[in-house]
Design a protein around this motif. Structure first.
Motif, mmCIF file in Angstrom:
data_model
loop_
_atom_site.group_PDB
_atom_site.id
_atom_site.type_symbol
_atom_site.label_atom_id
_atom_site.label_comp_id
_atom_site.label_asym_id
_atom_site.label_seq_id
_atom_site.Cartn_x
_atom_site.Cartn_y
_atom_site.Cartn_z
ATOM 1 N N PRO A 16 48.286 6.553 5.557
ATOM 2 C CA PRO A 16 48.114 6.517 4.105
ATOM 3 C C PRO A 16 49.444 6.536 3.341
ATOM 4 O O PRO A 16 50.181 7.512 3.441
ATOM 5 N N LEU A 17 49.697 5.431 2.592
ATOM 6 C CA LEU A 17 50.893 5.421 1.764
ATOM 7 C C LEU A 17 50.492 5.929 0.383
ATOM 8 O O LEU A 17 50.408 5.195 -0.582
ATOM 9 N N GLY A 18 50.162 7.204 0.342
ATOM 10 C CA GLY A 18 49.750 7.847 -0.903
ATOM 11 C C GLY A 18 48.246 8.032 -0.986
ATOM 12 O O GLY A 18 47.485 7.513 -0.161
ATOM 13 N N MET A 19 47.887 8.834 -1.985
ATOM 14 C CA MET A 19 46.474 9.145 -2.267
ATOM 15 C C MET A 19 46.088 8.531 -3.596
ATOM 16 O O MET A 19 44.935 8.492 -3.978
ATOM 17 N N ASN A 20 47.120 8.144 -4.343
ATOM 18 C CA ASN A 20 46.944 7.561 -5.669
ATOM 19 C C ASN A 20 48.291 6.957 -6.077
ATOM 20 O O ASN A 20 49.257 7.021 -5.308
ATOM 21 N N PHE A 21 48.316 6.395 -7.274
ATOM 22 C CA PHE A 21 49.531 5.726 -7.733
ATOM 23 C C PHE A 21 50.748 6.659 -7.695
ATOM 24 O O PHE A 21 51.807 6.298 -7.178
ATOM 25 N N ASP A 22 50.574 7.871 -8.222
ATOM 26 C CA ASP A 22 51.726 8.771 -8.322
ATOM 27 C C ASP A 22 52.302 9.131 -6.953
ATOM 28 O O ASP A 22 53.514 9.096 -6.746
ATOM 29 N N SER A 23 51.397 9.480 -6.017
ATOM 30 C CA SER A 23 51.929 9.878 -4.709
ATOM 31 C C SER A 23 52.488 8.670 -3.951
ATOM 32 O O SER A 23 53.446 8.808 -3.180
ATOM 33 N N ALA A 24 51.932 7.483 -4.189
ATOM 34 C CA ALA A 24 52.482 6.277 -3.548
ATOM 35 C C ALA A 24 53.900 6.038 -4.061
ATOM 36 O O ALA A 24 54.810 5.665 -3.316
ATOM 37 N N LEU A 36 54.289 -10.359 6.930
ATOM 38 C CA LEU A 36 53.033 -9.661 7.207
ATOM 39 C C LEU A 36 53.074 -8.183 6.826
ATOM 40 O O LEU A 36 52.243 -7.412 7.272
ATOM 41 N N PHE A 37 54.054 -7.825 6.036
ATOM 42 C CA PHE A 37 54.164 -6.415 5.629
ATOM 43 C C PHE A 37 54.067 -6.327 4.112
ATOM 44 O O PHE A 37 54.333 -7.294 3.405
ATOM 45 N N VAL A 38 53.682 -5.151 3.671
ATOM 46 C CA VAL A 38 53.305 -4.986 2.267
ATOM 47 C C VAL A 38 54.503 -4.498 1.451
ATOM 48 O O VAL A 38 55.180 -3.553 1.863
ATOM 49 N N ARG A 39 54.756 -5.138 0.324
ATOM 50 C CA ARG A 39 55.894 -4.742 -0.511
ATOM 51 C C ARG A 39 55.527 -3.538 -1.368
ATOM 52 O O ARG A 39 54.353 -3.319 -1.649
ATOM 53 N N TYR A 40 56.539 -2.812 -1.846
ATOM 54 C CA TYR A 40 56.267 -1.578 -2.605
ATOM 55 C C TYR A 40 55.355 -1.809 -3.799
ATOM 56 O O TYR A 40 54.478 -1.008 -4.108
ATOM 57 N N ASP A 41 55.549 -2.944 -4.489
ATOM 58 C CA ASP A 41 54.755 -3.159 -5.712
ATOM 59 C C ASP A 41 53.300 -3.523 -5.397
ATOM 60 O O ASP A 41 52.405 -3.258 -6.203
ATOM 61 N N GLU A 42 53.053 -4.119 -4.221
ATOM 62 C CA GLU A 42 51.650 -4.348 -3.834
ATOM 63 C C GLU A 42 50.931 -3.009 -3.702
ATOM 64 O O GLU A 42 49.796 -2.843 -4.116
ATOM 65 N N ILE A 43 51.644 -2.060 -3.069
ATOM 66 C CA ILE A 43 51.058 -0.730 -2.876
ATOM 67 C C ILE A 43 50.776 -0.098 -4.237
ATOM 68 O O ILE A 43 49.677 0.392 -4.504
ATOM 69 N N GLU A 44 51.757 -0.120 -5.109
ATOM 70 C CA GLU A 44 51.600 0.579 -6.384
ATOM 71 C C GLU A 44 50.539 -0.087 -7.256
ATOM 72 O O GLU A 44 49.713 0.587 -7.878
ATOM 73 N N ASP A 45 50.540 -1.421 -7.298
ATOM 74 C CA ASP A 45 49.555 -2.092 -8.157
ATOM 75 C C ASP A 45 48.134 -1.966 -7.620
ATOM 76 O O ASP A 45 47.186 -1.906 -8.393
#
Ligand code: BG6
Length: 487
Positions: A144-152, A431-440
């Protein structure tokens, strides 16, 4: 393809991810000759293990988690690559022990963090203290890369303090699946689809990722997350973005990720006024899977009997951009459903006039069914005339059927982790996820979870072995659609 020689460090060598996925994947890469002869693998964990003990653990991981038995020649090569380092990653001054274990400091170093995210900050710091965050080195992190926007955001900023984005490989293992990669080819190499992929031609889209498994002993983790965070935020939104994105200029990582991010930013936020209409959460009760009785979610080992965590989600997603405005994307995913199966179904619009009223008062939609797993394939449903005399046309739904597994049966199909590890070694980030994909994606998921928390306290119950709560069927019916029958 052989990759360049590297030091491959696994933080969390004792853990489930390392033993279940990483070690078997590395073995398979060894088998197909993709690991450079000088590549060295270092397991890092908190244990008083000597090398022999660790090698035994590596071997037992292969015995337990690999579908095939160990080939002794391959094992002989493979086992010689390993060493083990006893380390508490919170003691950053101890990272010098890691450095001392590396035989060749000139090699590229790949650090796989098979540990929970609260350790990422100190691992990064420890690596930087001994100079292992040099530009050519890479880190691999996983949900898990975070539980929500803030923790991500916190996780992203902790790692980006020590590593540049080009060094960070965020795993979403669905991006390593063959069928997901084929989506890019299907969409952008075939003009028949390329030119018919928007709100002029497509009526709606369904994405189903159904699982037979339950919680698999992970109650604590899962109960804090739920299916929305565990599956929708990651795998389902990744599939959705690949289906919905506009063509990238080229196949480079950033071009593709730029387009995916645009989709994520166009997702219509959910609020307390809309949530009831468009989203259903469910929780399984006892039932049968493949004829075998299975317990309900609240009866699983370690459960909290009052839990309101969802094990099923179905949701209508609107993408507010020019290409997709007015085309609903229905997502559905759950644990303990009738079968393990994933598909994307594209429903094309109906012809504007029906010339065949004798046969169908309303013509059915053409459907493109993209089967993702367990068997990759593509079906196209079209209407055909039933042969025969008579002045009435009789039509039937017929199937153009492509079984990709069969067509490419001679080819070795890499498992998701095998492919992803190979890509990290090759230094390719597509094939890897960028930081902004995670946050958005979190921004949108947070809107759903918040709306649920405000209006809807309890998940709808469904029996294990079914397709989820009846409210899910109702939800899609309100849009005049129904779930594709998975077969
Ligand atoms: C993981 C989730 O990311 O994906 C699990 O944490 C889920 O809950 C799994 O079961 C599904 O992956 P796959 O490859 O079996 O479809």
């Amino acid at each position: 393809t052989t990759t360049q020689a590297c030091n491959f460090i696994i933080f969390g060598a004792k853990g489930d991810l390392a033993r279940r996925k990483l070690i078997p994947a590395l073995y398979q890469l060894e088998k197909i000759g993709s690991i450079h002869p000088r590549t060295f693998i270092l397991g890092v964990g908190r244990a008083e293990w000597d090398l022999l003990t660790y090698i035994k653990i590596v071997r037992s991981s292969l015995e337990r988690f690999m579908k095939e038995s160990i080939n002794e020649n391959i094992w002989c090569r493979f086992s010689k690559r390993f060493d083990f380092c006893n380390l508490d990653v919170n003691q950053t001054e101890q990272f010098v022990h890691v450095l001392n274990k590396l035989k060749n400091l000139d090699l590229l170093t790949i650090n796989y963090f098979a540990m929970p995210p609260h350790t990422f900050g100190s691992i990064c710091k420890g690596l930087s203290l001994v100079g292992l965050n040099k530009e050519r080195n890479r880190i691999v992190i996983e949900k898990p890369l975070g539980m929500n926007f803030d923790s991500a955001r916190v996780i992203n900023s902790q790692v980006s303090k020590y590593f540049h984005e080009t060094q960070i490989y965020r795993v979403d293992h669905y991006l390593g699946k063959e069928a997901i990669l084929n989506l890019l080819v299907l969409r952008f190499a075939n003009s028949v689809f390329f030119s018919n992929w928007d709100n002029n031609t497509i009526d709606h889209v369904q994405i189903t990722v159904s699982e037979e498994v339950g919680i698999e002993g992970r109650w604590g983790y899962f109960d804090a997350m739920g299916q929305m965070r565990d599956m929708v935020q990651s795998h389902l939104l990744q599939i959705l973005t690949i289906i919905a994105m506009s063509p990238p200029f080229d196949l480079s990582a950033d071009c593709i990720r730029d387009e995916k991010v645009k989709v994520l930013r166009s997702l219509r936020m959910i609020n307390t006024n809309t949530i009831h209409e468009i989203a259903v959460r469910g929780q399984y009760t006892a039932g049968f899977i493949n004829g075998q009785p299975v317990p309900g979610y609240l009866e699983e080992i370690g459960s909290n009997k009052d839990s309101k965590t969802e094990t099923f989600v179905s949701i209508k997603v609107n993408i507010d951009n020019w290409r997709w405005f007015g085309v609903p994307f229905y997502l559905r995913t759950g644990k303990r459903l009738a079968m393990k199966y994933s598909e994307v179904v594209i429903y094309f619009k109906k012809p504007i006039l029906n010339l065949f009223k004798d046969s169908y008062s309303i013509l059915p939609n053409n459907k493109l069914i993209i089967r993702l797993q367990p068997y990759e394939g593509i079906d196209m449903q079209i209407l055909s005339k039933i042969p025969g005399l008579g002045n009435k046309n009789r039509l039937k739904i017929t199937n153009l059927n492509l079984n990709l597994r069969k067509i490419f049966s001679g080819e070795y199909i890499l498992d998701a982790y095998e492919r992803l590890l190979l890509e990290v070694m090759r230094g390719i980030q597509v094939l890897f996820v960028r930081y902004d994909e995670i946050e958005d994606s979190w921004r949108w998921v947070d809107s759903v979870i918040e709306a649920w928390s405000l209006v809807d306290g309890v998940p709808k119950l469904y029996k294990a072995g079914t397709w989820g709560p009846s409210e899910s069927t109702e939800m899609i019916r309100k849009g005049n659609h129904h779930w594709n029958k998975c077969t």
